[in-house]
Design an enzyme around this catalytic site. Structure first.
Site, PDB file in Angstrom:
ATOM      1  N   TYR A  97     -32.857  23.979  59.802  1.00 43.26           N
ATOM      2  CA  TYR A  97     -33.771  24.773  58.899  1.00 43.26           C
ATOM      3  C   TYR A  97     -33.775  26.893  59.211  1.00 43.26           C
ATOM      4  CZ  TYR A  97     -37.868  27.331  57.063  1.00 43.26           C
ATOM      5  OH  TYR A  97     -39.042  27.831  56.446  1.00 43.26           O
ATOM      6  N   PHE A 128     -48.899  17.252  69.181  1.00 42.70           N
ATOM      7  CA  PHE A 128     -47.785  16.451  69.898  1.00 42.70           C
ATOM      8  C   PHE A 128     -47.924  17.438  70.511  1.00 42.70           C
ATOM      9  CE2 PHE A 128     -46.102  16.205  65.676  1.00 42.70           C
ATOM     10  CZ  PHE A 128     -46.274  14.523  65.240  1.00 42.70           C
TER      11      PHE A 128
HETATM   12  C1  WQD Z   1     -47.652  22.653  63.799  1.00 39.81           C
HETATM   13  C2  WQD Z   1     -48.449  22.625  65.576  1.00 39.81           C
HETATM   14  C3  WQD Z   1     -46.923  20.737  66.355  1.00 39.81           C
HETATM   15  C4  WQD Z   1     -48.285  17.565  63.562  1.00 39.81           C
HETATM   16  C5  WQD Z   1     -42.863  24.349  61.151  1.00 39.81           C
HETATM   17  C6  WQD Z   1     -41.643  25.826  61.120  1.00 39.81           C
HETATM   18  C7  WQD Z   1     -42.058  26.963  59.961  1.00 39.81           C
HETATM   19  C8  WQD Z   1     -42.804  25.967  58.914  1.00 39.81           C
HETATM   20  C9  WQD Z   1     -43.733  24.828  58.833  1.00 39.81           C
HETATM   21  C10 WQD Z   1     -41.852  25.144  56.816  1.00 39.81           C
HETATM   22  C11 WQD Z   1     -47.049  22.484  66.480  1.00 39.81           C
HETATM   23  C12 WQD Z   1     -48.380  20.163  66.409  1.00 39.81           C
HETATM   24  C13 WQD Z   1     -48.120  18.977  63.965  1.00 39.81           C
HETATM   25  C14 WQD Z   1     -48.794  16.396  64.068  1.00 39.81           C
HETATM   26  C15 WQD Z   1     -48.899  17.654  65.633  1.00 39.81           C
HETATM   27  N1  WQD Z   1     -41.904  25.877  58.179  1.00 39.81           N
HETATM   28  N2  WQD Z   1     -48.582  18.931  65.368  1.00 39.81           N
HETATM   29  N3  WQD Z   1     -49.360  16.957  65.252  1.00 39.81           N
HETATM   30  O1  WQD Z   1     -43.586  23.635  63.365  1.00 39.81           O
HETATM   31  O2  WQD Z   1     -44.854  25.456  64.039  1.00 39.81           O
HETATM   32  O3  WQD Z   1     -43.518  25.145  62.129  1.00 39.81           O
HETATM   33  O4  WQD Z   1     -43.254  23.887  60.066  1.00 39.81           O
HETATM   34  O5  WQD Z   1     -42.461  26.018  55.984  1.00 39.81           O
HETATM   35  O6  WQD Z   1     -41.137  27.753  59.640  1.00 39.81           O
HETATM   36  O7  WQD Z   1     -41.012  25.531  62.195  1.00 39.81           O
HETATM   37  O8  WQD Z   1     -45.335  23.494  62.281  1.00 39.81           O
HETATM   38  O9  WQD Z   1     -47.374  22.180  60.905  1.00 39.81           O
HETATM   39  O10 WQD Z   1     -45.357  21.272  61.558  1.00 39.81           O
HETATM   40  O11 WQD Z   1     -47.245  21.975  63.566  1.00 39.81           O
HETATM   41  O12 WQD Z   1     -49.977  18.172  66.791  1.00 39.81           O
HETATM   42  O13 WQD Z   1     -49.421  15.505  63.367  1.00 39.81           O
HETATM   43  O14 WQD Z   1     -49.440  21.483  65.276  1.00 39.81           O
HETATM   44  O15 WQD Z   1     -46.464  20.485  67.649  1.00 39.81           O
HETATM   45  O16 WQD Z   1     -46.933  22.754  67.444  1.00 39.81           O
HETATM   46  P1  WQD Z   1     -44.479  24.371  63.255  1.00 39.81           P
HETATM   47  P2  WQD Z   1     -46.108  22.407  62.092  1.00 39.81           P
END
Ligand code: WQD
Length: 332
Positions: free
Chosen positions: A145, A208
């Site tokens: 991505y 996570f």
């Molecule tokens: C945020 C934090 C997880 C779910 C990615 C892409 C970014 C954007 C958004 C697209 C992280 C933690 C999450 C849960 C958790 N993409 N988490 N429990 O991964 O930072 O960013 O998605 O539009 O470009 O890189 O976003 O919202 O998935 O996670 O602990 O059930 O929340 O580990 O630290 P991320 P996210």
């Protein structure tokens, strides 16, 4: 003159449309409605086109001409990190082809201003110690991505140079919140909507990763309100249309990091519940800390995020309950 918002029926796109409309711009929405929702953009011209299909370039150019489009905001893309890991060809092909086709249509219709939706995912893990990341940091995406969005940024830069197009790519950090219920983020794998669902259902939130080198051991991200992000597009469009020099890439964040536990607590506070969390294994490929250095957005665009995590939590909860947030924040 009008602005075409490609992907304008999506969560962020519809907020961009909203802000453009609020200041009297004519807007053409382009969306294939595969993940977007026409209910988000009622009463607006909507061209239902799959931009990844090269046979649709000519019809898209026709729509641009009919609506006298001079500027394009391109947000239509696949955006699930996990899906991109499983299907790299789909992500590279669709996200790059989608942009290429939109640029060809824009050039054919003589629309010479382009704003591209990009992402902090281009940075990968910028800095283990969690220092804010600025645009001079070499991009090192860690999933397809992020790679696809970096390829899009580079395509846009080359296209802009070749055709004298005024363009910029806006790198969003973690976008959340909503302006109205209909515009909210639905069916997503992002943290804030997940926390809302879990807490409302009286279930524990899975966190996570614990024991990390952050202040409470859980991952840090820069959560930026979708209304601030939408406003940045309008500011960027103004700057590009008026011929000002705009950097090729600009970070959109708040400059402040929040841990997963802080997000959970912020949402729980608004809901008035005591949160339960289960700390589980780190998600594969998840960086420990990603926070934006937002200096460039300030100096180059005069933009800064006005809302913070508390506003995101409050607005997400109210919209989820079907209520329109009261725009009482003094900064709005
Ligand atoms: C945020 C934090 C997880 C779910 C990615 C892409 C970014 C954007 C958004 C697209 C992280 C933690 C999450 C849960 C958790 N993409 N988490 N429990 O991964 O930072 O960013 O998605 O539009 O470009 O890189 O976003 O919202 O998935 O996670 O602990 O059930 O929340 O580990 O630290 P991320 P996210």
């Amino acid at each position: 003159m009008s602005v075409a918002v490609v992907g304008g029926a999506g969560y962020i796109g519809a907020h961009v449309v909203d802000v453009l409309r609020a200041r009297g711009e004519h807007v053409l929405v382009v969306d294939d409605l595969s993940t977007g929702d026409a209910d988000r953009v009622p009463g607006l011209p909507l061209t239902r086109i799959d931009v990844t299909d090269p046979t649709q370039v000519a019809p898209l150019a026709t729509a641009f001409r009919q609506h006298e489009v001079d500027a394009v905001v391109h947000l239509a893309a696949r955006k699930r990190v996990d899906e991109s890991v499983a299907h790299p060809t789909r992500y590279l092909r669709d996200n790059v082809a989608g942009l290429a086709n939109v640029l060809d249509a824009a050039t054919a219709a003589d629309a010479r201003t382009v704003v591209l939706s990009s992402t902090a995912a281009v940075y990968g893990t910028p800095d283990a110690a969690g220092a804010p990341v600025d645009e001079s940091t070499p991009p090192r995406p860690e999933n397809p991505y992020g790679t696809s969005k970096l390829a899009c940024e580079w395509l846009l830069e080359a296209h802009a140079r070749a055709h004298g197009v005024a363009a910029t790519s806006l790198r969003y950090f973690n976008v959340a919140g909503a302006a109205r219920p209909v515009l909210a983020d639905r069916g997503t794998s992002n943290l804030v909507p997940i926390v809302l669902d879990r807490l409302r259902a009286d279930r524990a939130v899975e966190v996570f990763g614990g024991g990390l080198t952050t202040r409470d051991g859980t991952p840090v991200r820069d959560y930026v309100h979708v209304v601030d992000v939408a406003e940045a597009h309008v500011v960027a469009l103004d700057a590009l249309r008026s011929g000002r020099d705009v950097p090729a890439v600009v970070n959109l964040g708040t400059g402040e990091g929040s841990t997963v536990l802080e997000v959970v607590r912020a949402v729980a506070r608004v809901l008035g519940v005591e949160p339960r969390v289960d700390v589980v294994a780190r998600r594969a490929g998840d960086p420990v800390s990603v926070v934006a250095d937002v200096t460039l957005a300030g100096t180059a665009l005069g933009w800064r995020a006005r809302l913070r995590l508390e506003d995101i939590a409050a607005d997400a909860v109210r919209c989820d309950a079907g209520l329109t947030p009261e725009l009482t924040d003094s900064s709005r």
